[in-house]
Design a protein around this motif. Structure first.
Motif, PDB file in Angstrom:
ATOM      1  N   ASN A  77     -11.175  -0.097  -1.201  1.00 35.10           N
ATOM      2  CA  ASN A  77      -9.969   0.505  -1.767  1.00 35.10           C
ATOM      3  C   ASN A  77     -10.096   0.756  -3.274  1.00 35.10           C
ATOM      4  O   ASN A  77      -9.400   1.617  -3.823  1.00 35.10           O
ATOM      5  CB  ASN A  77      -8.750  -0.377  -1.494  1.00 35.10           C
ATOM      6  CG  ASN A  77      -8.232  -0.199  -0.082  1.00 35.10           C
ATOM      7  OD1 ASN A  77      -8.220   0.909   0.461  1.00 35.10           O
ATOM      8  ND2 ASN A  77      -7.808  -1.285   0.542  1.00 35.10           N
ATOM      9  N   PRO A 103      -1.919  -4.375  -3.480  1.00 37.54           N
ATOM     10  CA  PRO A 103      -1.823  -3.402  -2.381  1.00 37.54           C
ATOM     11  C   PRO A 103      -3.148  -3.079  -1.708  1.00 37.54           C
ATOM     12  O   PRO A 103      -3.165  -2.488  -0.624  1.00 37.54           O
ATOM     13  CB  PRO A 103      -1.257  -2.147  -3.070  1.00 37.54           C
ATOM     14  CG  PRO A 103      -0.612  -2.630  -4.302  1.00 37.54           C
ATOM     15  CD  PRO A 103      -1.417  -3.812  -4.742  1.00 37.54           C
ATOM     16  N   LYS A 113       0.835  -1.207   0.000  1.00 36.75           N
ATOM     17  CA  LYS A 113       0.000   0.000   0.000  1.00 36.75           C
ATOM     18  C   LYS A 113       0.866   1.251   0.000  1.00 36.75           C
ATOM     19  O   LYS A 113       0.602   2.212  -0.737  1.00 36.75           O
ATOM     20  CB  LYS A 113      -0.926  -0.003   1.228  1.00 36.75           C
ATOM     21  CG  LYS A 113      -1.798   1.240   1.329  1.00 36.75           C
ATOM     22  CD  LYS A 113      -2.637   1.224   2.596  1.00 36.75           C
ATOM     23  CE  LYS A 113      -3.453   2.507   2.717  1.00 36.75           C
ATOM     24  NZ  LYS A 113      -4.255   2.531   3.971  1.00 36.75           N
TER      25      LYS A 113
END
Length: 429
Positions: free
Chosen positions: A157, A150, A99
């Motif tokens: 996300n 990630p 990330k």
């Protein structure tokens, strides 16, 4: 009398002018005219965040294959800058590290467009943006995500990435992710999900809902087939070529290509030598290998082979990638002067793949990509400054202006429009 003499002179001049043979446009002139008129889009260019600082950035003619001066020189109008993260363990620790890497790349791209060179390049989020920015005589940046790893296991996300500008996402890279099996599973026939995981199936739906193009260049064939079955919108292969011409698992076989046509998607042929002509590429690389090692040694640099790369530290990888373009450029120039040396994979080999896919699935489903700064680049299109050479080769092979425009970007923009239209409908319900 004077009037008749004058009239005769005018008529004679007009007749001579009309009968004067027209000077035919040369192939080079025709290619330049077309290249200047169309919007040239390259759907896959990797980045190094160290090239997005105040002192070192894309406003300079760096050793990178992509930067603004080289885009200007070659007439490349749109660069999809890639948020790439390599595959690691499917753990909270791995997700957290990945990330951080992904966010640093998003920030770098935004910094280029908003702080470093807003007068030269602007981020586009849809096809209207692309055309508006191009009309304003600026370069266009778009964002693709190579590996959804990630994101961890949190589907929210995808919305965060969308808000940051991501307009295509691949659910895996070299190695099976939490979402999807990778093409690399072919090597040992070991699979994690036999296609998509349950989370991956939900990710496909979420990308449809948001208006993010699904990229199938790295997922396995089974995962790709499942994505097409699930997706309500067309999908893309952001950087893949034809497997019939080069038997590499990163390429799409005829069955996959036909599925892409049925789906209404687009396959962006990639100028990556080992995905174009394996025999030619292996012969050349075997020959140049020792030369590159000698060049690196003479410069006091560590040099690694591709199979060593996964075992390197992040610092070693960063140093290697920084020096790679310099070493390779010197090595290539040395080989070119050696009589009888193997030939590099070139633009002709690349357009062979475009020809094959156009013949199989039609002009509306094929596009162009380079994978610059991520391993791509061939003789004749070694960086963005040589982009025109692709158009020149297409003209030589008889492609029309309309067809070349489709290949260079209109097909991709059509798919983006359709994906975003599907999202608009889904968000109503």
């Amino acid at each position: 009398m004077k009037y008749f003499v004058y009239l005769f002179s005018i008529l004679t001049f007009t007749a001579c002018k009309e009968n004067k043979p027209k000077v035919e446009e040369s192939t080079d002139q025709k290619a330049k005219r077309i290249h200047k008129k169309i919007i040239a889009i390259d759907t896959h260019n990797d980045i190094n965040i160290n090239n997005f600082s105040d002192s070192i950035n894309y406003t300079q003619r760096l050793d990178t294959q992509i930067n603004l001066p080289k885009m200007d020189e070659g007439g490349l109008d749109v660069t999809w800058l890639i948020v790439y993260t390599g595959q690691d363990t499917l753990s909270d620790e791995g997700f957290a590290k990945a990330k951080e890497n992904a966010m640093s790349k998003f920030k770098a791209i935004h910094r280029l467009c908003e702080d470093i060179a807003p007068d030269q390049i602007e981020l586009a989020l849809n096809s209207d943006d692309v055309r508006r920015i191009h009309q304003a005589k600026k370069k266009v940046a778009m964002i693709g995500v190579e590996n959804a790893y990630p994101m961890g296991e949190d589907l929210s996300n995808f919305k965060k990435y969308y808000d940051l500008g991501a307009r295509y996402i691949s659910l895996s890279h070299n190695g099976h992710s939490q979402f999807s099996d990778s093409n690399t599973g072919e090597k040992d026939n070991v699979w994690l999900h036999n296609g998509l995981s349950d989370l991956g199936q939900e990710a496909v739906k979420e990308m449809n809902r948001l208006g993010i193009m699904i990229d199938v260049s790295h997922p396995s064939k089974e995962a790709m087939k499942q994505m097409i079955a699930l997706s309500k919108a067309p999908i893309i292969a952001s950087h893949s070529s034809a497997r019939a011409l080069c038997d590499h698992s990163r390429n799409l076989d005829d069955e996959q290509l036909k599925l892409m046509k049925e789906n209404g998607g687009v396959v962006q042929a990639v100028a990556f030598s080992s995905y174009l002509n394996t025999k030619k590429d292996k012969a050349y690389n075997a020959y140049i290998k020792t030369i590159l090692e000698k060049v690196a040694d003479s410069m006091g640099l560590e040099w690694y082979s591709r199979d060593q790369f996964p075992s390197l530290t992040d610092a070693q990888k960063e140093t290697f990638m920084k020096n790679y373009p310099k070493v390779k450029k010197i090595g290539i120039s040395m080989v070119e002067k050696i009589p009888g040396a193997p030939k590099m994979v070139d633009v002709s080999d690349f357009v062979d793949h475009i020809d094959y896919m156009v013949d199989l699935i039609g002009i509306d489903h094929v596009g162009i990509s380079s994978d610059f700064d991520g391993g791509g680049g061939i003789k004749g299109w070694s960086d963005a400054s040589e982009t025109f050479n692709v158009t020149l080769e297409l003209v030589k092979r008889g492609y029309t202006e309309e067809e070349i425009a489709k290949l260079w970007g209109e097909n991709l923009l059509r798919v983006l429009d359709e994906v975003q239209a599907v999202a608009a409908e889904l968000q109503k319900s």
